[in-house]
Write a protein that holds these residues in place. Structure first.
Motif, PDB file in Angstrom:
ATOM      1  N   ALA A  19       0.840  -1.202   0.000  1.00  0.00           N
ATOM      2  CA  ALA A  19       0.000   0.000   0.000  1.00  0.00           C
ATOM      3  C   ALA A  19       0.871   1.246   0.000  1.00  0.00           C
ATOM      4  O   ALA A  19       0.586   2.218  -0.713  1.00  0.00           O
ATOM      5  CB  ALA A  19      -0.931  -0.009   1.212  1.00  0.00           C
TER       6      ALA A  19
ATOM      7  N   GLU B 145       3.948   1.590  -1.208  1.00  0.00           N
ATOM      8  CA  GLU B 145       4.579   1.780  -2.515  1.00  0.00           C
ATOM      9  C   GLU B 145       3.574   2.365  -3.499  1.00  0.00           C
ATOM     10  O   GLU B 145       3.871   3.286  -4.242  1.00  0.00           O
ATOM     11  CB  GLU B 145       5.114   0.444  -3.061  1.00  0.00           C
ATOM     12  CG  GLU B 145       6.278  -0.133  -2.279  1.00  0.00           C
ATOM     13  CD  GLU B 145       7.647   0.408  -2.720  1.00  0.00           C
ATOM     14  OE1 GLU B 145       7.712   1.122  -3.736  1.00  0.00           O
ATOM     15  OE2 GLU B 145       8.639   0.108  -2.026  1.00  0.00           O
ATOM     16  N   LEU B 146       2.352   1.810  -3.466  1.00  0.00           N
ATOM     17  CA  LEU B 146       1.313   2.248  -4.395  1.00  0.00           C
ATOM     18  C   LEU B 146       0.975   3.723  -4.176  1.00  0.00           C
ATOM     19  O   LEU B 146       0.713   4.466  -5.115  1.00  0.00           O
ATOM     20  CB  LEU B 146       0.066   1.379  -4.166  1.00  0.00           C
ATOM     21  CG  LEU B 146      -0.907   1.157  -5.303  1.00  0.00           C
ATOM     22  CD1 LEU B 146      -0.217   0.687  -6.559  1.00  0.00           C
ATOM     23  CD2 LEU B 146      -1.959   0.132  -4.887  1.00  0.00           C
ATOM     24  N   LEU B 147       0.969   4.155  -2.922  1.00  0.00           N
ATOM     25  CA  LEU B 147       0.554   5.521  -2.592  1.00  0.00           C
ATOM     26  C   LEU B 147       1.736   6.478  -2.473  1.00  0.00           C
ATOM     27  O   LEU B 147       1.549   7.678  -2.262  1.00  0.00           O
ATOM     28  CB  LEU B 147      -0.230   5.524  -1.274  1.00  0.00           C
ATOM     29  CG  LEU B 147      -1.506   4.684  -1.277  1.00  0.00           C
ATOM     30  CD1 LEU B 147      -2.104   4.603   0.110  1.00  0.00           C
ATOM     31  CD2 LEU B 147      -2.517   5.277  -2.255  1.00  0.00           C
ATOM     32  N   GLY B 148       2.950   5.947  -2.581  1.00  0.00           N
ATOM     33  CA  GLY B 148       4.112   6.818  -2.473  1.00  0.00           C
ATOM     34  C   GLY B 148       4.336   7.350  -1.074  1.00  0.00           C
ATOM     35  O   GLY B 148       4.761   8.480  -0.873  1.00  0.00           O
TER      36      GLY B 148
ATOM     37  N   PRO C 234       1.460  12.293   6.019  1.00  0.00           N
ATOM     38  CA  PRO C 234       1.995  11.773   4.765  1.00  0.00           C
ATOM     39  C   PRO C 234       0.847  11.679   3.759  1.00  0.00           C
ATOM     40  O   PRO C 234      -0.142  11.014   4.022  1.00  0.00           O
ATOM     41  CB  PRO C 234       2.518  10.381   5.149  1.00  0.00           C
ATOM     42  CG  PRO C 234       1.884  10.031   6.448  1.00  0.00           C
ATOM     43  CD  PRO C 234       1.357  11.273   7.072  1.00  0.00           C
ATOM     44  N   LEU C 235       0.960  12.380   2.640  1.00  0.00           N
ATOM     45  CA  LEU C 235      -0.123  12.391   1.655  1.00  0.00           C
ATOM     46  C   LEU C 235       0.238  11.464   0.502  1.00  0.00           C
ATOM     47  O   LEU C 235       1.395  11.409   0.106  1.00  0.00           O
ATOM     48  CB  LEU C 235      -0.322  13.804   1.103  1.00  0.00           C
ATOM     49  CG  LEU C 235      -0.685  14.896   2.103  1.00  0.00           C
ATOM     50  CD1 LEU C 235      -0.796  16.244   1.404  1.00  0.00           C
ATOM     51  CD2 LEU C 235      -1.983  14.562   2.804  1.00  0.00           C
ATOM     52  N   PRO C 236      -0.768  10.755  -0.035  1.00  0.00           N
ATOM     53  CA  PRO C 236      -0.474   9.949  -1.219  1.00  0.00           C
ATOM     54  C   PRO C 236       0.066  10.860  -2.312  1.00  0.00           C
ATOM     55  O   PRO C 236      -0.379  11.990  -2.455  1.00  0.00           O
ATOM     56  CB  PRO C 236      -1.847   9.409  -1.625  1.00  0.00           C
ATOM     57  CG  PRO C 236      -2.720   9.571  -0.435  1.00  0.00           C
ATOM     58  CD  PRO C 236      -2.177  10.718   0.348  1.00  0.00           C
ATOM     59  N   ARG C 237       1.042  10.388  -3.050  1.00  0.00           N
ATOM     60  CA  ARG C 237       1.580  11.229  -4.113  1.00  0.00           C
ATOM     61  C   ARG C 237       1.634  10.434  -5.411  1.00  0.00           C
ATOM     62  O   ARG C 237       1.622   9.209  -5.397  1.00  0.00           O
ATOM     63  CB  ARG C 237       2.961  11.770  -3.743  1.00  0.00           C
ATOM     64  CG  ARG C 237       3.973  10.693  -3.505  1.00  0.00           C
ATOM     65  CD  ARG C 237       5.294  11.222  -2.986  1.00  0.00           C
ATOM     66  NE  ARG C 237       6.165  10.064  -2.806  1.00  0.00           N
ATOM     67  CZ  ARG C 237       6.993   9.597  -3.733  1.00  0.00           C
ATOM     68  NH1 ARG C 237       7.093  10.192  -4.888  1.00  0.00           N
ATOM     69  NH2 ARG C 237       7.705   8.518  -3.518  1.00  0.00           N
ATOM     70  N   ILE C 238       1.677  11.155  -6.512  1.00  0.00           N
ATOM     71  CA  ILE C 238       1.742  10.480  -7.811  1.00  0.00           C
ATOM     72  C   ILE C 238       3.089  10.730  -8.445  1.00  0.00           C
ATOM     73  O   ILE C 238       3.419  10.187  -9.461  1.00  0.00           O
ATOM     74  CB  ILE C 238       0.627  10.962  -8.759  1.00  0.00           C
ATOM     75  CG1 ILE C 238       0.775  12.453  -9.045  1.00  0.00           C
ATOM     76  CG2 ILE C 238      -0.733  10.645  -8.205  1.00  0.00           C
ATOM     77  CD1 ILE C 238       0.880  12.757 -10.503  1.00  0.00           C
ATOM     78  N   CYS C 239       3.842  11.639  -7.845  1.00  0.00           N
ATOM     79  CA  CYS C 239       5.150  11.903  -8.447  1.00  0.00           C
ATOM     80  C   CYS C 239       6.202  12.038  -7.361  1.00  0.00           C
ATOM     81  O   CYS C 239       5.941  11.787  -6.224  1.00  0.00           O
ATOM     82  CB  CYS C 239       5.111  13.129  -9.320  1.00  0.00           C
ATOM     83  SG  CYS C 239       4.435  14.579  -8.598  1.00  0.00           S
TER      84      CYS C 239
ATOM     85  N   ASP D 108      -0.105  15.365  -3.961  1.00  0.00           N
ATOM     86  CA  ASP D 108       1.072  16.213  -4.202  1.00  0.00           C
ATOM     87  C   ASP D 108       0.736  17.695  -4.220  1.00  0.00           C
ATOM     88  O   ASP D 108       1.554  18.530  -3.878  1.00  0.00           O
ATOM     89  CB  ASP D 108       1.683  15.889  -5.572  1.00  0.00           C
ATOM     90  CG  ASP D 108       1.860  14.416  -5.803  1.00  0.00           C
ATOM     91  OD1 ASP D 108       0.875  13.683  -5.670  1.00  0.00           O
ATOM     92  OD2 ASP D 108       2.986  14.010  -6.117  1.00  0.00           O
TER      93      ASP D 108
ATOM     94  N   GLU E 208       9.831  16.046  -4.301  1.00  0.00           N
ATOM     95  CA  GLU E 208      10.628  15.708  -5.470  1.00  0.00           C
ATOM     96  C   GLU E 208      11.513  16.830  -5.931  1.00  0.00           C
ATOM     97  O   GLU E 208      12.387  16.650  -6.755  1.00  0.00           O
ATOM     98  CB  GLU E 208       9.690  15.445  -6.630  1.00  0.00           C
ATOM     99  CG  GLU E 208       9.048  14.148  -6.561  1.00  0.00           C
ATOM    100  CD  GLU E 208       8.854  13.654  -7.953  1.00  0.00           C
ATOM    101  OE1 GLU E 208       8.651  14.456  -8.853  1.00  0.00           O
ATOM    102  OE2 GLU E 208       8.946  12.462  -8.126  1.00  0.00           O
TER     103      GLU E 208
ATOM    104  N   MET F 128       9.468  11.813 -12.065  1.00  0.00           N
ATOM    105  CA  MET F 128       8.361  12.730 -11.804  1.00  0.00           C
ATOM    106  C   MET F 128       7.093  11.973 -11.549  1.00  0.00           C
ATOM    107  O   MET F 128       6.106  12.515 -11.131  1.00  0.00           O
ATOM    108  CB  MET F 128       8.151  13.648 -12.993  1.00  0.00           C
ATOM    109  CG  MET F 128       7.780  12.917 -14.256  1.00  0.00           C
ATOM    110  SD  MET F 128       8.149  13.874 -15.693  1.00  0.00           S
ATOM    111  CE  MET F 128       9.916  13.781 -15.713  1.00  0.00           C
TER     112      MET F 128
ATOM    113  N   LEU G 191       5.237   8.512 -10.182  1.00  0.00           N
ATOM    114  CA  LEU G 191       5.326   7.295  -9.410  1.00  0.00           C
ATOM    115  C   LEU G 191       4.698   6.155 -10.216  1.00  0.00           C
ATOM    116  O   LEU G 191       3.510   6.180 -10.504  1.00  0.00           O
ATOM    117  CB  LEU G 191       4.578   7.504  -8.099  1.00  0.00           C
ATOM    118  CG  LEU G 191       4.719   6.433  -7.055  1.00  0.00           C
ATOM    119  CD1 LEU G 191       6.112   6.466  -6.453  1.00  0.00           C
ATOM    120  CD2 LEU G 191       3.695   6.649  -5.967  1.00  0.00           C
TER     121      LEU G 191
END
Lengths: 358, 375, 92
Positions: free
Chosen positions: A278, A280-283, A353-358, B93, B352, C1, C3
């Motif tokens: 979980a 890893e998936l959510l960063g 800690p917030l889920p991140r996509i990058c 983010d 990042e 950039m 994930l």
């Protein structure tokens, strides 16, 4: 050392000085970050509450205050959802306060319970929460001896909030403190981290992630009693339950209070595969995810083995591990030796800690 | 975890590091830019620099889509979020990224309904569940993320959802790399190419970097051994006086990218004539907007957008950091006025960003950290 | 950039052919596979996940080739170290 490195040192020292400056609340409004246990929470506590209430008992900002032979603490519970795999707000409210007392080295004795209820909240749910609290209190060997109930209008609360306070007795001469860690001490984590936080995050349903995870909520007073009984007085320096902000936050608090460095090894810190999946998936870094039944113990190097054996003898501690040690330099910092063999700093987060996509 | 753990092996890293050191010509200093913020994150998170010889410096590039969003766009999004019946959605983010008037978290505290989603499809789901609300998805990201936004718009159309729109802030990687290559004070020897962007655009678009600018580029994966291996490949090219586009991440990146994803972008979006990047300024044809054909899903057409510009503070030297001219700690305000709690410049904004990564993960001198962690 | 996480397809959803149930180290989520080329994906295949979408199918052959290279470097290094030790012992 090259000239470049010397210059870098100077800059870094300038930064450390800037970091040690007195906390100041810059925001005009409370944001969710203020409740996350990270930097924003610390700034709020130091900039508003400590400023207003300052006294020698409060000042160490431990999990509870120690007054003569007694420990005293309070905690509020606003979890969403109220019921989740492995527990509910009732278990949490009892275990949370029991654990804060246990972290002071106390034997938890009596709890108070305050309920803030929203108009329209089902009585059946309240019964269920009360039943969980009763069971949890019995398991922890405490009694709920006083309480309070308030009802607010619909929309003014999230169904039910619970506030507990507790007192415990200090049967041992040992006084535990986040400021007591010394170079050479062992850093112990009592079990796999992050299960509660990830369970709650997934139980909200917004992320649509399925896992067979349950909250780790549990009373830790038996575990701490075994640990303290096994070790000589003074050999256990500090206990902290890794709630909001997770293990990383607790380690930072200890490093800061003890003016010592803490070095931990990433590959020894126990993390269950689904928590890792979980994360890893959510960063998200599991080091920052909340636990409700795990603690960090700082124990003298000489007693580390004894401590570990004592912890392993209890079901809540059978996966305990020495994950690192205390160093003298650089003071106030938590360093991680990564599984890859590199090193990095583990700082406090600003907020959740917030889920991140990058 | 498969395809993850096997690329984190410390023994292999030591062997690769020895090869890397052997490839460095004595007396020569190398500067490689990892374009992508994901690489910056990996480099700090795993402590990859501990394996690199002093001669090799990694420069952290502009590839963090959160960092490059200009403050004015954040203000615009907050303006939309403040309109009646609007639910603003975005990735986690975005929540702390400051505009001129605060961040999403601040706006939320003042009463705006702003929600975090994992996927643009989740934003669409919120729209379906709240038919009386206008749900806006603040789209950010490079070509990696743009296809997902495009697919979500197509899904909204197919399902007849008319209360969903996109505030499009997608940016494109090639013009940004070109802007960096064209900057007069550039001091880079090669590029570590962005792996996940390349799953979509493929490796061909980078050919001009080798052909016209004489710099090698190796498209790399995001596990630590991927990064080390790509450094090894770059040094091999330099040692053999070669200059090519190579794909270290072939297990994920097809040479030609993902045509279906590119088609989805082209169907729903079009290039903007120009777009402002924080720290880099205006770059022409460097961003995407929703095309006229899908106007009913374009928040910029549905809402009155103030479109104000907020200049980056003059004390901020992010532009120089992004181009590799300055190291994060060489910036005047790094770590004192500009911190992750109160970021001034783009590089400190997201985890990042080069400065935030350096601050959070590597702030202390490497020497002291190494000393402290020695067993 | 961006994930991107590898996950294993465990099930293609019957009612929604563009969705697959994907497992990442024990947790599962429905992932949109509409961006993958028309090549078939089936349970057991690994994909790269980004914001709820599969961006590409992981190429097992390429993954093996990369690992073989990394292992060969590790092996060569071990051999060199072993040889070095041996020569030091002989000299000693």
């Amino acid at each position: 050392m090259t000239g470049d490195t010397g210059l870098e040192e100077q800059v870094l020292e300038r930064i450390e000085r800037a970091r040690r400056r007195k906390a100041r609340v810059r925001e005009e409004y409370i944001t969710l970050a203020h409740g996350a246990g990270g930097k924003a929470t610390h700034t709020l506590i130091e900039g508003v509450f400590l400023e207003a209430f300052r006294n020698p008992l409060l000042e160490p900002l431990e999990d509870g205050a120690v007054i003569d032979e007694m420990a005293f603490t309070t905690d509020s519970f606003v979890v969403t959802p109220l019921f989740f795999p492995g527990g509910d707000i009732g278990d949490l409210a009892v275990n949370g306060t029991v654990n804060d007392l246990a972290m002071c080295g106390a034997r938890p004795r009596y709890l108070s319970a305050g309920f803030i209820l929203e108009e329209g909240f089902p009585i059946a749910h309240l019964r269920r929460i009360a039943a969980s609290m009763a069971t949890a209190a019995q398991a922890a060997g405490v009694q709920i001896v006083t309480g309070d109930t308030k009802v607010v209008e619909r929309g003014k609360a999230d169904g039910c909030y619970v506030v507990t306070a507790g007192v415990g007795t200090l049967d041992r001469p040992t006084r535990l403190s986040a400021a007591a860690a010394r170079p050479g001490d062992a850093v112990i984590v009592s079990g796999p981290i992050g299960e509660h936080g990830i369970t709650i995050m997934l139980a909200r349903g917004e992320l649509d992630i399925q896992a067979d995870l349950t909250s780790d909520t549990a009373p830790l007073n038996e575990l701490t009693a075994r640990l303290l009984d096994a070790c000589d007085d003074g050999e256990v320096r500090c206990l902290r339950d890794a709630t909001r902000g997770g293990v990383a936050t607790v380690l930072n608090e200890i490093a800061e209070a003890s003016k010592a460095a803490i070095v931990v090894n990433e590959d020894i810190i126990p993390v269950r595969p689904d928590v890792r999946g979980a994360c890893e998936l959510l960063g998200i870094d599991p080091l920052y995810v909340a636990c409700e039944g795990r603690m960090v113990a700082i124990v003298s190097q000489a007693s580390a083995e004894t401590a570990l054996t004592a912890l392993h003898s209890h079901p809540l501690g059978h996966e305990a591990a020495v994950v690192g040690r205390v160093n003298d330099d650089p003071p106030g910092l938590v360093l991680l030796k990564t599984a890859f063999g590199g090193t990095r700093i583990v700082d406090l987060l600003v907020g959740d800690p917030l889920p991140r996509i990058c | 975890m498969r395809f993850v753990d096997e690329y984190r092996d410390a023994d292999t890293a030591r062997a690769l590091a020895a090869r890397i050191t052997a490839l460095c010509e004595p007396g020569r200093a190398y500067k490689f830019m990892e374009v992508c913020g994901g690489h910056t994150h990996t480099i700090y998170k795993h402590g990859i620099e501990d394996y690199l010889p002093e001669a090799v410096t990694l420069v952290h590039g502009p590839g963090c889509p959160v960092c490059v969003i200009p403050m004015g766009r954040v203000d615009d999004a907050i303006h939309i979020a403040a309109q009646p019946d609007v639910i603003m959605t975005s990735f986690g983010d975005m929540m702390r990224v400051p505009g001129g008037k605060g961040s999403f978290l601040d706006a939320k505290a003042r009463g705006a309904d702003i929600r975090m989603v994992y996927s643009p499809l989740d934003a669409l789901k919120i729209a379906k569940q709240n038919p009386s609300k206008r749900v806006v998805f603040m789209a950010i990201g490079f070509e990696t993320t743009a296809p997902s936004t495009a697919m979500t718009v197509l899904r909204a159309k197919a399902d007849g959802v008319d209360n969903f729109s996109v505030f499009c802030n997608h940016v494109t990687i090639i013009p940004a790399i070109k802007a960096i290559l064209d900057s007069p004070d550039l001091r880079l020897d090669a590029f570590i190419g962005p792996g996940h962007v390349s799953t979509v655009i493929g490796c061909r678009p980078y050919r001009f970097i080798a052909r016209d600018y004489g710099k090698p580029i190796v498209v790399a994966g995001f596990e630590p051994l991927d990064v080390l291996q790509s450094v090894h490949q770059i040094l091999t090219q330099l040692a053999q006086r070669r200059c090519e586009v190579e794909n270290q991440y072939a297990r994920v990146v097809p040479w030609d990218g993902n045509p279906k994803a590119l088609a989805a972008i082209n169907e729903v979006m079009e290039l903007r004539p120009h777009f402002e990047w924080r720290g880099l300024g205006f770059i022409s044809q460097s961003a995407l907007r929703v095309s006229a054909k899908y106007a009913r899903y374009d928040a910029e057409r549905i809402f009155q957008i103030p479109g104000g510009r907020v200049a980056d503070p003059t004390s901020c030297q992010c532009g120089e950091v992004l181009k590799g001219v300055l190291k994060p700690w060489e910036c005047k305000v790094f770590g004192t006025a500009c911190t992750p709690e109160t970021p001034i410049g783009t590089c400190m904004v997201s985890s990042e960003g080069a400065c935030a990564a350096y601050y959070n993960f590597g702030r202390f001198s490497r020497e002291r950290v190494k000393e402290a962690t020695r067993q | 950039m961006c994930l991107g996480i590898p996950g294993e397809i465990v099930e293609i959803l019957n009612d929604r052919p563009d969705l697959a149930m994907v497992a990442v180290s024990g947790v599962r989520r429905a992932i949109n596979i509409g961006l993958l080329e028309d090549e078939t994906v089936a349970p057991g295949d690994w994909i790269l996940i980004h914001v709820g979408f599969a961006l590409s199918k992981i190429d097992e052959t390429e993954a093996k080739a990369a690992l073989d290279f990394l292992e060969s470097i590790g092996q060569a290094y071990d051999d060199e170290i072993a040889a070095l030790r041996e020569s030091m012992i002989e000299q000693g």
